[in-house]
Design a protein around this motif. Structure first.
Motif, PDB file in Angstrom:
ATOM      1  N   TYR A   1       0.835  -1.198   0.000  1.00 56.98           N
ATOM      2  CA  TYR A   1       0.000   0.000   0.000  1.00 56.98           C
ATOM      3  C   TYR A   1       0.871   1.249   0.000  1.00 56.98           C
ATOM      4  O   TYR A   1       1.858   1.316   0.742  1.00 56.98           O
ATOM      5  CB  TYR A   1      -0.904   0.021   1.240  1.00 56.98           C
ATOM      6  CG  TYR A   1      -2.027  -0.973   1.210  1.00 56.98           C
ATOM      7  CD1 TYR A   1      -3.274  -0.639   0.680  1.00 56.98           C
ATOM      8  CD2 TYR A   1      -1.848  -2.257   1.717  1.00 56.98           C
ATOM      9  CE1 TYR A   1      -4.308  -1.558   0.657  1.00 56.98           C
ATOM     10  CE2 TYR A   1      -2.877  -3.181   1.698  1.00 56.98           C
ATOM     11  CZ  TYR A   1      -4.102  -2.828   1.173  1.00 56.98           C
ATOM     12  OH  TYR A   1      -5.122  -3.736   1.145  1.00 56.98           O
ATOM     13  N   PRO A   2       0.534   2.256  -0.789  1.00 59.94           N
ATOM     14  CA  PRO A   2       1.252   3.531  -0.670  1.00 59.94           C
ATOM     15  C   PRO A   2       1.157   4.056   0.755  1.00 59.94           C
ATOM     16  O   PRO A   2       0.127   3.871   1.427  1.00 59.94           O
ATOM     17  CB  PRO A   2       0.505   4.443  -1.654  1.00 59.94           C
ATOM     18  CG  PRO A   2      -0.104   3.503  -2.652  1.00 59.94           C
ATOM     19  CD  PRO A   2      -0.475   2.282  -1.870  1.00 59.94           C
ATOM     20  N   GLU A   3       2.203   4.695   1.210  1.00 61.86           N
ATOM     21  CA  GLU A   3       2.250   5.165   2.597  1.00 61.86           C
ATOM     22  C   GLU A   3       1.063   6.060   2.931  1.00 61.86           C
ATOM     23  O   GLU A   3       0.431   5.913   3.986  1.00 61.86           O
ATOM     24  CB  GLU A   3       3.564   5.910   2.843  1.00 61.86           C
ATOM     25  CG  GLU A   3       3.699   6.519   4.225  1.00 61.86           C
ATOM     26  CD  GLU A   3       3.704   5.497   5.346  1.00 61.86           C
ATOM     27  OE1 GLU A   3       3.304   5.853   6.475  1.00 61.86           O
ATOM     28  OE2 GLU A   3       4.087   4.331   5.092  1.00 61.86           O
ATOM     29  N   VAL A   4       0.747   6.985   2.042  1.00 59.46           N
ATOM     30  CA  VAL A   4      -0.383   7.894   2.299  1.00 59.46           C
ATOM     31  C   VAL A   4      -1.690   7.109   2.401  1.00 59.46           C
ATOM     32  O   VAL A   4      -2.578   7.469   3.176  1.00 59.46           O
ATOM     33  CB  VAL A   4      -0.480   8.968   1.199  1.00 59.46           C
ATOM     34  CG1 VAL A   4      -1.667   9.897   1.439  1.00 59.46           C
ATOM     35  CG2 VAL A   4       0.814   9.786   1.148  1.00 59.46           C
ATOM     36  N   GLY A   5      -1.778   6.013   1.659  1.00 57.20           N
ATOM     37  CA  GLY A   5      -2.979   5.192   1.701  1.00 57.20           C
ATOM     38  C   GLY A   5      -3.198   4.506   3.031  1.00 57.20           C
ATOM     39  O   GLY A   5      -4.321   4.085   3.349  1.00 57.20           O
ATOM     40  N   THR A   6      -2.142   4.388   3.835  1.00 61.75           N
ATOM     41  CA  THR A   6      -2.275   3.746   5.149  1.00 61.75           C
ATOM     42  C   THR A   6      -2.690   4.733   6.229  1.00 61.75           C
ATOM     43  O   THR A   6      -2.998   4.322   7.345  1.00 61.75           O
ATOM     44  CB  THR A   6      -0.959   3.076   5.572  1.00 61.75           C
ATOM     45  OG1 THR A   6       0.037   4.091   5.843  1.00 61.75           O
ATOM     46  CG2 THR A   6      -0.440   2.143   4.492  1.00 61.75           C
ATOM     47  N   TRP A   7      -2.675   6.023   5.921  1.00 59.78           N
ATOM     48  CA  TRP A   7      -2.929   7.019   6.955  1.00 59.78           C
ATOM     49  C   TRP A   7      -4.295   6.890   7.627  1.00 59.78           C
ATOM     50  O   TRP A   7      -4.375   7.054   8.853  1.00 59.78           O
ATOM     51  CB  TRP A   7      -2.732   8.425   6.383  1.00 59.78           C
ATOM     52  CG  TRP A   7      -1.285   8.746   6.134  1.00 59.78           C
ATOM     53  CD1 TRP A   7      -0.204   7.966   6.424  1.00 59.78           C
ATOM     54  CD2 TRP A   7      -0.760   9.928   5.524  1.00 59.78           C
ATOM     55  NE1 TRP A   7       0.965   8.579   6.031  1.00 59.78           N
ATOM     56  CE2 TRP A   7       0.660   9.788   5.475  1.00 59.78           C
ATOM     57  CE3 TRP A   7      -1.329  11.084   5.014  1.00 59.78           C
ATOM     58  CZ2 TRP A   7       1.486  10.770   4.939  1.00 59.78           C
ATOM     59  CZ3 TRP A   7      -0.498  12.067   4.468  1.00 59.78           C
ATOM     60  CH2 TRP A   7       0.891  11.913   4.449  1.00 59.78           C
ATOM     61  N   PRO A   8      -5.381   6.616   6.900  1.00 62.34           N
ATOM     62  CA  PRO A   8      -6.656   6.425   7.618  1.00 62.34           C
ATOM     63  C   PRO A   8      -6.583   5.274   8.621  1.00 62.34           C
ATOM     64  O   PRO A   8      -7.087   5.389   9.748  1.00 62.34           O
ATOM     65  CB  PRO A   8      -7.650   6.111   6.485  1.00 62.34           C
ATOM     66  CG  PRO A   8      -7.059   6.751   5.282  1.00 62.34           C
ATOM     67  CD  PRO A   8      -5.579   6.575   5.431  1.00 62.34           C
ATOM     68  N   ALA A   9      -5.942   4.171   8.217  1.00 62.27           N
ATOM     69  CA  ALA A   9      -5.801   3.040   9.133  1.00 62.27           C
ATOM     70  C   ALA A   9      -4.887   3.395  10.301  1.00 62.27           C
ATOM     71  O   ALA A   9      -5.125   2.975  11.445  1.00 62.27           O
ATOM     72  CB  ALA A   9      -5.254   1.820   8.389  1.00 62.27           C
ATOM     73  N   ARG A  10      -3.843   4.178  10.039  1.00 65.82           N
ATOM     74  CA  ARG A  10      -2.946   4.601  11.115  1.00 65.82           C
ATOM     75  C   ARG A  10      -3.675   5.478  12.124  1.00 65.82           C
ATOM     76  O   ARG A  10      -3.445   5.385  13.342  1.00 65.82           O
ATOM     77  CB  ARG A  10      -1.744   5.358  10.545  1.00 65.82           C
ATOM     78  CG  ARG A  10      -0.753   4.483   9.803  1.00 65.82           C
ATOM     79  CD  ARG A  10       0.492   5.260   9.401  1.00 65.82           C
ATOM     80  NE  ARG A  10       1.358   4.446   8.560  1.00 65.82           N
ATOM     81  CZ  ARG A  10       2.211   3.539   9.018  1.00 65.82           C
ATOM     82  NH1 ARG A  10       2.313   3.336  10.331  1.00 65.82           N
ATOM     83  NH2 ARG A  10       2.975   2.844   8.193  1.00 65.82           N
ATOM     84  N   LEU A  11      -4.543   6.332  11.624  1.00 68.69           N
ATOM     85  CA  LEU A  11      -5.345   7.174  12.518  1.00 68.69           C
ATOM     86  C   LEU A  11      -6.201   6.313  13.440  1.00 68.69           C
ATOM     87  O   LEU A  11      -6.248   6.547  14.662  1.00 68.69           O
ATOM     88  CB  LEU A  11      -6.218   8.120  11.692  1.00 68.69           C
ATOM     89  CG  LEU A  11      -7.231   8.962  12.474  1.00 68.69           C
ATOM     90  CD1 LEU A  11      -6.520   9.925  13.417  1.00 68.69           C
ATOM     91  CD2 LEU A  11      -8.146   9.726  11.514  1.00 68.69           C
TER      92      LEU A  11
END
Length: 437
Positions: free
Chosen positions: A68-78
């Motif tokens: 997954y692109p790093e930015v694409g993981t941001w919702p899950a990271r949140l």
């Protein structure tokens, strides 16, 4: 005749107005979103990807989510940050809380999008809002359990801001850049930003898009390094022919119908791509053909941009129509087709329903709903039978019906984008379009 038509319209309006009442819309939204939630709770299905996100983000499974692109993981990271506050990151309870948090975030964003569609269509029947509500209910549990809903909604925001007028066009390009960094495929839609070669607005939009991409790339490199920036690209190149893809359909059918012979030259297995792929006679040739077709889609985007540069006939609605068509081209020519991919196109079509009065957009919306129902049959209803070796005939036929529906949908979207009638907008929108074009 005109007065009779007006009178008939006036009589029919009150009977339909209740569909736009906020309570009715809210109840419809709640029922539609309870469908996937109840499905998940009762069958325990479709949460595997969310749990995979959790294990990757918490380090339980090293290397997970590198595709997954790093930015694409941001919702899950949140969600992970919120749900693991004060708890053990590897605890089973924390993983369950993450699942609940992820589904909740997806539902909240869907609620905000529904509110926007309803508010924008206030005073008339909110067909765009009801389309989105029906799509949520018909898509089954996959709707709330995949990251794809986030870039899909960003692309919808891009389309909505383009249609809103020139003062929002810069923000529209930023949203498109963010969506690109989340899932890669929206980057091709950058071609839709191109207008007349002599118009300053054209180059401003393009520069804002690429400038935003560069800024986000820099953030990714600073956070995760260069490897994290390029890992999604190398991952995609190594993938085989996913069993659900359009191109895999003939081989899945062939395998299913030779099932009774006790031996089939095709095999379905779980690959390193973390998806089920089919192998056997003809598959390698198919992969080559699909690669060429995907390249042809990109060339189509480039040619479209070149024509707009020359003709200077760019409008926001034309850009949205082309974006919808290009999304469908990407889907049907891809060697991968996961069930959540319809979430790429449905939000943009919901926005298009607000701005366009052409019947073809309504037809596209109906075709998306049909495709969503058939996709739910493919996954999760018949999925275990589809990935069985060899697959069951009923699952293969369900896949055939879904993929035929998606190809028809792609054809309708192309017709809308490349026929003069599909480019009509209201006079006010035409003025705004030429102002930003």
């Amino acid at each position: 005749m005109r007065s009779m038509s007006s009178a008939a319209a006036a009589r029919s309006t009150p009977r339909r107005r209740w569909l736009s009442h906020p309570v009715v819309v809210a109840v419809g939204w709640l029922i539609a979103h309870l469908v996937p939630v109840v499905w998940i709770l009762s069958a325990g299905t479709s949460t595997g990807d969310i749990r995979y996100y959790f294990r990757g983000l918490t380090g339980i499974e090293p290397g997970a989510m590198d595709e997954y692109p790093e930015v694409g993981t941001w919702p899950a990271r949140l969600v992970e940050r919120i749900t693991t506050l004060g708890g053990q990151r590897a605890d089973t309870g924390a993983e369950d809380a993450f699942v609940v948090g992820f589904i909740t975030l997806s539902a909240l964003l869907s609620a905000l999008f529904t509110w926007y569609l309803w508010r924008s269509g206030k005073g008339t029947v909110s067909w765009s809002a009801w389309f989105w509500i029906l799509f949520a209910g018909m898509s089954g549990p996959i709707f709330l359990t995949r990251l794809d809903i986030f870039p899909g909604l960003l692309v919808a925001g891009f389309a909505a801001l383009l249609l809103a007028g020139s003062r929002w066009s810069h923000l529209a390009t930023v949203l498109l850049a963010a969506a690109t960094m989340m899932k890669l495929w929206p980057g091709v839609l950058g071609a839709a930003l191109v207008g007349g070669i002599r118009r300053t607005a054209t180059w401003v939009r393009v520069c804002w898009f690429f400038g935003s991409l560069a800024a986000l790339c820099l953030v990714v490199v600073l956070v995760g390094g260069v490897d994290r920036l390029i890992s999604p690209l190398t991952y995609q190149g190594d993938r085989g022919l996913q069993v659900e893809s359009i191109a895999a359909t003939p081989w899945v059918l062939a395998s299913a119908f030779t099932r009774g012979d006790g031996d089939t030259p095709w095999s379905i297995s779980y690959a390193t791509s973390k998806s089920y792929e089919i192998a056997g006679p003809g598959v390698d040739v198919t992969l080559t053909v699909m690669t060429l077709l995907t390249a042809a889609s990109i060339i189509t985007a480039v040619l479209w941009a070149v024509v707009r540069l020359q003709r200077d006939d760019w409008t926001p609605m034309r850009a949205v129509a082309f974006s919808v068509a290009l999304i469908m081209l990407i889907i049907v020519t891809n060697k991968v087709f996961s069930p959540q991919y319809l979430a790429w196109v449905a939000p943009v079509v919901a926005v298009a329903l607000l701005a366009s009065r052409r019947r073809v957009v309504t037809v596209i919306a109906v075709e998306i709903l049909v495709s969503a129902v058939l996709t739910t049959l493919v996954y999760p209803v018949f999925y275990d039978w589809l990935i069985f070796n060899p697959p069951y005939v009923v699952a293969a036929v369900a896949l055939l019906l879904r993929n035929v529906a998606v190809v028809v949908l792609a054809g309708t979207c192309l017709w809308w984008a490349f026929t003069p009638g599909g480019r009509r907008v209201s006079p006010a929108q035409e003025v705004a379009g030429h102002a930003v074009g």
